[in-house]
Scaffold this motif. Structure first.
Motif: not given
Length: 56
Positions: A18-33, A35-38
């Motif tokens: 749960r922790w990994m999914l929560s933080h992973g999704v949050r980081e993905m959103a930040r990366w996307s913002e 300009g790095q949609p990883l």
């Protein structure tokens, strides 16, 4: 080599997932913002896959 098996045996692996999914999704959103949609991959244990609340 001992941490994940211990977490699986004690059931704590679900909290880790749960922790990994929560933080992973949050980081993905930040990366996307930025300009790095990883892509992100997170390994799930068998206990995670059997958890009926996983999708929630």
């Amino acid at each position: 080599m001992q941490f994940i098996p211990f977490a699986e045996q004690t059931g704590f692996i679900r909290e880790i997932t749960r922790w990994m999914l929560s933080h992973g999704v949050r980081e993905m959103a930040r990366w996307s913002e930025l300009g790095q949609p990883l892509r992100l991959s997170i390994n799930l244990s068998t206990r995670d896959l059997l958890d009926v609340d996983l999708v929630d």
